[in-house]
Design a protein around this motif. Sequence first.
Motif, mmCIF file in Angstrom:
data_model
loop_
_atom_site.group_PDB
_atom_site.id
_atom_site.type_symbol
_atom_site.label_atom_id
_atom_site.label_comp_id
_atom_site.label_asym_id
_atom_site.label_seq_id
_atom_site.Cartn_x
_atom_site.Cartn_y
_atom_site.Cartn_z
ATOM 1 N N CYS A 203 0.634 -1.286 0.171
ATOM 2 C CA CYS A 203 0.111 0.066 0.237
ATOM 3 C C CYS A 203 0.731 0.954 0.446
ATOM 4 N N LEU A 204 2.420 0.794 0.604
ATOM 5 C CA LEU A 204 3.094 2.707 0.380
ATOM 6 C C LEU A 204 3.196 2.880 -0.579
ATOM 7 N N ASN A 205 3.645 1.533 -1.443
ATOM 8 C CA ASN A 205 3.978 1.173 -2.479
ATOM 9 C C ASN A 205 3.038 2.452 -3.902
ATOM 10 N N ARG A 206 1.623 1.536 -3.756
ATOM 11 C CA ARG A 206 1.141 1.957 -4.442
ATOM 12 C C ARG A 206 0.023 3.758 -3.954
ATOM 13 N N GLU A 207 1.040 4.135 -2.925
ATOM 14 C CA GLU A 207 0.336 5.883 -1.960
ATOM 15 C C GLU A 207 -1.145 5.668 -1.509
ATOM 16 N N ASP A 208 -1.909 4.123 -0.978
ATOM 17 C CA ASP A 208 -2.798 3.956 -0.865
ATOM 18 C C ASP A 208 -2.919 4.068 1.141
ATOM 19 N N ILE A 209 -2.990 5.918 1.216
ATOM 20 C CA ILE A 209 -2.880 6.339 2.625
ATOM 21 C C ILE A 209 -4.326 5.289 3.024
ATOM 22 N N ASN A 210 -5.069 5.463 2.971
ATOM 23 C CA ASN A 210 -6.414 5.006 3.305
ATOM 24 C C ASN A 210 -6.081 3.104 4.541
ATOM 25 N N ILE A 211 -5.615 2.381 3.625
ATOM 26 C CA ILE A 211 -5.262 1.060 3.691
ATOM 27 C C ILE A 211 -4.062 1.575 4.647
ATOM 28 N N VAL A 212 -3.170 1.630 4.257
ATOM 29 C CA VAL A 212 -2.073 1.968 4.951
ATOM 30 C C VAL A 212 -2.594 2.211 6.707
ATOM 31 N N ALA A 213 -3.314 3.390 6.483
ATOM 32 C CA ALA A 213 -3.163 3.937 7.955
ATOM 33 C C ALA A 213 -4.639 2.757 8.796
ATOM 34 N N SER A 214 -5.449 2.678 8.358
ATOM 35 C CA SER A 214 -6.050 1.687 9.072
ATOM 36 C C SER A 214 -5.858 0.052 9.749
ATOM 37 N N ASN A 215 -4.855 -0.266 9.033
ATOM 38 C CA ASN A 215 -4.014 -1.562 8.833
ATOM 39 C C ASN A 215 -2.078 -1.583 9.563
ATOM 40 N N MET A 216 -3.145 -0.232 10.357
ATOM 41 C CA MET A 216 -0.871 -0.474 11.184
ATOM 42 C C MET A 216 -1.089 -1.213 12.235
ATOM 43 N N VAL A 217 -0.450 -1.328 12.957
ATOM 44 C CA VAL A 217 -0.577 -2.565 14.101
ATOM 45 C C VAL A 217 0.350 -2.589 14.370
ATOM 46 N N ASN A 218 1.239 -1.990 16.152
ATOM 47 C CA ASN A 218 2.468 -2.665 17.097
ATOM 48 C C ASN A 218 1.386 -3.052 18.269
ATOM 49 N N VAL A 219 2.140 -4.817 17.784
ATOM 50 C CA VAL A 219 2.519 -5.177 19.095
ATOM 51 C C VAL A 219 2.231 -4.999 21.122
ATOM 52 N N LEU A 220 3.456 -3.581 20.877
ATOM 53 C CA LEU A 220 3.451 -3.852 22.673
ATOM 54 C C LEU A 220 2.382 -2.243 22.446
ATOM 55 N N GLU A 221 1.879 -2.162 22.024
ATOM 56 C CA GLU A 221 0.772 -1.185 22.649
ATOM 57 C C GLU A 221 -0.296 -1.810 23.533
ATOM 58 N N THR A 222 -0.810 -3.343 23.177
ATOM 59 C CA THR A 222 -1.224 -3.994 23.834
ATOM 60 C C THR A 222 -1.054 -3.852 25.873
ATOM 61 N N VAL A 223 0.445 -3.697 25.324
ATOM 62 C CA VAL A 223 1.044 -3.451 27.502
ATOM 63 C C VAL A 223 0.766 -2.393 27.739
ATOM 64 N N THR A 224 1.612 -1.520 26.979
ATOM 65 C CA THR A 224 1.736 -0.088 27.918
ATOM 66 C C THR A 224 0.269 0.570 27.636
ATOM 67 N N SER A 225 -1.061 0.612 26.659
ATOM 68 C CA SER A 225 -2.334 1.022 27.274
ATOM 69 C C SER A 225 -2.491 0.711 28.099
ATOM 70 N N LYS A 226 -2.130 -0.894 28.574
ATOM 71 C CA LYS A 226 -3.251 -1.427 29.579
ATOM 72 C C LYS A 226 -2.475 -0.439 30.741
ATOM 73 N N TYR A 227 -1.465 0.239 30.872
ATOM 74 C CA TYR A 227 -0.716 0.995 31.883
ATOM 75 C C TYR A 227 -1.758 2.539 32.180
ATOM 76 N N HIS A 228 -1.493 2.626 30.586
ATOM 77 C CA HIS A 228 -1.304 4.233 30.646
ATOM 78 C C HIS A 228 -1.950 4.549 29.744
ATOM 79 N N LYS A 229 -3.812 4.600 30.664
ATOM 80 C CA LYS A 229 -5.194 5.148 29.597
ATOM 81 C C LYS A 229 -4.972 6.225 28.897
#
Length: 296
Positions: A203-229
Motif C-alpha cells: 500500500c505504501l508503494n501504491r500510495e494508498d494511505i487509507n489502507i496503510v492508516a487502517s492497518n497499522m498495528v503495534n503489538v507493544l501497544e497492548t502492554v503500554t495502553s493497559k497501564y496508561h489510559k
Amino acid sequence: MNSIELKSRAKINLSIDVLGKRKDGYHLVEMIMQTIDLYDIIKIKELGTEDIVIKSDSSDIPLDKENIVYKAINLLKNKFKINKGVEVFIQKNIPIAAGMAGGSSNAAAVLVGLNKLWKLNLSEIELQKIGFKLGADVPFCICGGAVLASGVGEELTYIKGLHKDISILVCKPDLFVSTRDVYGGLDLESIQNRPNNKLLIDCLNREDINIVASNMVNVLETVTSKYHKEINEIEKIMIENKALGSMMSGSGPTVFGLFENKEQALRGKEKLLEKYSQVYVVNSNEKGVEIDGEFK
C-alpha cells in the motif's frame, strides 16, 4: 578549530511485530520505521584537549558517560586511536523517552559528523555496523527514510515510505515508559492482532494511505495502553479530528495520527494542546541525518 552542525531526526513506527526472543534476551522483531521531520540540532566542535564534553539545552538527559552520544564518541576514539577531544551541544526538540529513537538519532548524527570531521571515510554500511554496538535503532537512524527492520532491528530492507504530503500529528503525553518493562510484559503466545507488513509495504508503494492508516498495528501497544489510559485517549482525539489512523510509536508513550489534510491535523493539534504540551504536526523525511544543511 573544526566544527560541524547536524540535524538528527526522529522516527515513528507504522508497525511493530515481535516474533520471538533470543537466548541473550533480545527480542526478534519485524517492523516498519519511518523518519519524520522532527529533529534535534547537534553541534560538534573539536577541542584542544582529549576531553569529551556533552552540553544540552535540556536538563532531562545525562551529560556524562551515560549519554549515548558520549558512548558513540568514545567508541570511535578507541576504535581508530584518535587522541582528539570534542564538545557536543544537543539542542533537544524530539521528546525524550518517547519511542521515537531520539537518543539513537543523536548517536547516529555524532557518528556521521565525526566521520566527516575526523576524515575517517567510513561508508554508510561501516557506520551502521559501528552504530549497532550502541543500539538496535542506530543503524536505521544513520540512513533514515523508510525500512522494514527485522532481526533485533538491525536487518534493514529499504522501502517506499509515506508521501511527503501526508501530515503526521505527533503527541507525547507526560509519561515515562520503560522499554524493557513493555517487552517484558508482552506474552508472545497471546498476541491476537499482528501487522500485515507485506500489505502495508504494498500500500505504501501504491500510495494508498487509507489502507496503510487502517492497518497499522503495534503489538507493544497492548502492554503500554493497559497501564496508561492516555494512549487510547490521544488516539480517540486524533480519530475524532479526522485522522485516517492513529497508533502508538515504539514502546510508547508517543502516539501519532496520519492525516490527508494539514488543516485537520492542525485542528487535532489544537485540541490535544488543551491537555498535552508536546504536540507537533510534521511530514515524513527521506533522510535521518543532515550535515550543515546538506544530506551526507
